[in-house]
Design an enzyme around this catalytic site. Structure first.
Site: not given
Ligand code: FAD
Length: 409
Positions: A129, A131, A246
Site C-alpha cells: 500500500g 501508491s 522491487e
Molecule cells: C502492474 C502494476 C502494479 C502495481 N502494483 C502496485 C502495488 O501493488 N502497490 C502500490 O502501491 N502501487 C502499485 N502500482 C502503482 C505504481 O507504483 C505507480 O503506478 C507508479 O509509481 C507511477 O505512479 P502513477 O501511476 O501515479 O503515475 P504518475 O506518477 O502520475 O506519472 C505519470 C507519468 O508522468 C511521469 N512523471 C512523473 N513525475 C515525473 C518526474 N518528476 N520526471 C519525469 N517524469 C515524471 C511518469 O514517469 C509517468 O510517465 C502498480 C502499477 C502497475 C502498473
C-alpha cells in the site's frame, strides 16, 4: 568482472541441479513437453510444498527465522539453476521479495519472530500500500494518515493500484503519522491486517477482464501500536529499502527469461520467413545484444557485490537496470507481434493463471485466452511503470549517479 565461480559454488550448483532433476516432472522444459490439466494442477499443488521441504523458499534468510542462511553466491547459484531449468519459484512476490527482506533489515526482534516464519510458510500473504490517487511517482505526497488511539493505530485514507489486495491477509502501508513534519518526514511504515472492518477493497477491472489491481479504502482500520517497521516517522527510509528490492533483484538471472523468450521469437521468425527481412533481422540482432548487455551487467554487479573489486560503474548499472530491462522488453514484445503479423491476433491460449516453464504465471482468463507471448506483450506495457517509472529511473541515474542538478517540482 570475474567469469569464474568458486569451487564451493559449483558443488552447490550440482546439489541444486540434482534436486531439480529428482523433483521436477520428467521432461520438464524439454521441447514438446506437455502436461495434462490434471497433472498441471497436481504439480501446482505439490510444488510449493517441495520447495518448502527443500528449504529453497527465502533461502538467504537466517536459519533462526526459518531460512537456510545461504550466502549471496549460493543464492545466485540457486536462482541460476532454477532459471536454467525453467522451474518456478514460489510466486509470493510481496511477502518473499519485498516485505520479508524489509522486516529482516528494519524490523524489531518481535516482528521478525512473528512475521517471518508466517511469510515463509505462506500463512500470511501480503499486498503493498504505497501508491495513492495523488501520490505515485511523487510518493511522498501521500495523504493516508494514522493516529494513535491507546495501543492501536487508526488509519484513514485511500490506496490505489494495490495488486492482490483482494487476497492479502496483510498490507504493508505508508501513512502519515506526523502531519506537521516536512513531506518526506512524518511517514511511518505500518503492517495492517486486511480482513477487518474499516478496510474496503474495490477491484479495478482491466481490458482483458481480469482485476489484479484494487482500490483500498481505510476508514478507521486498526493495527497494533508495535506494527511500525523501522521506527516512528522513519517510513520513507524503510520504503526506499523495499523499493530497492522491487527494482533490482536477481542480478545474474534476470536476462535468462528474456533469452528464452527471444529464442522462441527467433524460431517463429525462421518458421514464417520473417527472418529473411533485413529490418526484422536488425531488430532481432539489437534485441540479442540488449540481452547480452543485461547478462554482462549482471555479472559485473555480482563481482562488485562479492566485494572483490570496487567498480564505480556498478552504481550506474544498478540504478539503470530496471529502466533498461523494462524498455528492452517492450521493444522486443512489439517486435514479436510484428513477426507474428495477423497470427498475433489469434488467441491460442487455453487455461488462465497457469505456470509456464520459463515464463512464470500466465495472466488472462478463460474468455480471453491469451497465449504466453500475448500475455507477455500485455504485461510488458506495465513494466516501465510499476516499481518506479522509466522516467523516474532516469532522474535517479541523472541526479544520484551522474550528479546532475535536481529536477524541480
Ligand atoms: C502492474 C502494476 C502494479 C502495481 N502494483 C502496485 C502495488 O501493488 N502497490 C502500490 O502501491 N502501487 C502499485 N502500482 C502503482 C505504481 O507504483 C505507480 O503506478 C507508479 O509509481 C507511477 O505512479 P502513477 O501511476 O501515479 O503515475 P504518475 O506518477 O502520475 O506519472 C505519470 C507519468 O508522468 C511521469 N512523471 C512523473 N513525475 C515525473 C518526474 N518528476 N520526471 C519525469 N517524469 C515524471 C511518469 O514517469 C509517468 O510517465 C502498480 C502499477 C502497475 C502498473
Amino acid at each position: 568482472m570475474d567469469l569464474t565461480y568458486p569451487a564451493e559454488a559449483e558443488s552447490f550448483r550440482a546439489e541444486i541441479r540434482s534436486w531439480l532433476e529428482r523433483n521436477l516432472p520428467e521432461g520438464w522444459g524439454q521441447p514438446g513437453f506437455e502436461m495434462s490439466p490434471e497433472d498441471r494442477t497436481r504439480f501446482q499443488e505439490e510444488w510449493t510444498g517441495k520447495l518448502f521441504d527443500g528449504g529453497w523458499i527465502c533461502a538467504t534468510w537466517p536459519k533462526e527465522y526459518g531460512g537456510k542462511g545461504l550466502t549471496t553466491m549460493e543464492a545466485v547459484v540457486l536462482n541460476e539453476e532454477f532459471a536454467r531449468a525453467g522451474a518456478p519459484m514460489r510466486a509470493d512476490f510481496f511477502g518473499d521479495t519485498l516485505v520479508g527482506p524489509t522486516i529482516l533489515q528494519w524490523g524489531t526482534e518481535e516482528q521478525k519472530r512473528f512475521f517471518l516464519p508466517k511469510i515463509l510458510s505462506g500463512q500470511i500473504s501480503w499486498c503493498q500500500g504505497f501508491s495513492e490517487p495523488d501520490a505515485g511517482s511523487d510518493l511522498a505526497s501521500l495523504k493516508t494518515r494514522a493516529e494513535l488511539d491507546g495501543e492501536e493505530w487508526v488509519i484513514h485514507g485511500q490506496k490505489v493500484w494495490t495488486t492482490q489486495a483482494r487476497y492479502a491477509d496483510y498490507i504493508f502501508l505508508l501513512a502519515r503519522t506526523d502531519p506537521d513534519a516536512p513531506k518526506h518526514a512524518g511517514i511511518s511504515y505500518l503492517l495492517v491486517p486486511m480482513k477487518q472492518e474499516g478496510v474496503e477493497v474495490r477491484p479495478i477491472q482491466q481490458i482483458d477482464g481480469s482485476a489484479e489491481f484494487n482500490e483500498v479504502f481505510f476508514s478507521g482500520a486498526r493495527c497494533p501500536k508495535e506494527n511500525v517497521v523501522g521506527g516512528l516517522n522513519n517510513g520513507w527510509n524503510v520504503a526506499m529499502t523495499t523499493l530497492g528490492f522491487e527494482r533490482g533483484t536477481s542480478a545474474t538471472t534476470g536476462h535468462r527469461r528474456f533469452l528464452k523468450e527471444l529464442d522462441e521469437i527467433v524460431a517463429i521468425a525462421r518458421k514464417n520467413g520473417k527472418a529473411s527481412d533485413p529490418l526484422i533481422r536488425q531488430r532481432l540482432a539489437r534485441a540479442w545484444s540488449d540481452v547480452k548487455i543485461l547478462e554482462i551487467n549482471g555479472l559485473r554487479s555480482l563481482t562488485a557485490i562479492l566485494g572483490e573489486r570496487k567498480d564505480p560503474g556498478v552504481a550506474a548499472i544498478g540504478a539503470g537496470n530496471k529502466m533498461f530491462w523494462s524498455e528492452y522488453h517492450q521493444r522486443v514484445m512489439e517486435l514479436a507481434l510484428d513477426i507474428l503479423g495477423m497470427d498475433g491476433q489469434i488467441l491460442t491460449g487455453s487455461i488462465s493463471e497457469e505456470f509456464i516453464p520459463g515464463y512464470g504465471r500466465r495472466r488472462g482468463r478463460e474468455s480471453y485466452p491469451v497465449n504466453a507471448l500475448q500475455s507477455s506483450f500485455f504485461f510488458s506495457r506495465s513494466e516501465t511503470i510499476w516499481g518506479g517509472t522509466a522516467q523516474i529511473q532516469r532522474n535517479i541515474v541523472g541526479e544520484r549517479v551522474l550528479g546532475l542538478p535536481r529536477v524541480k517540482g
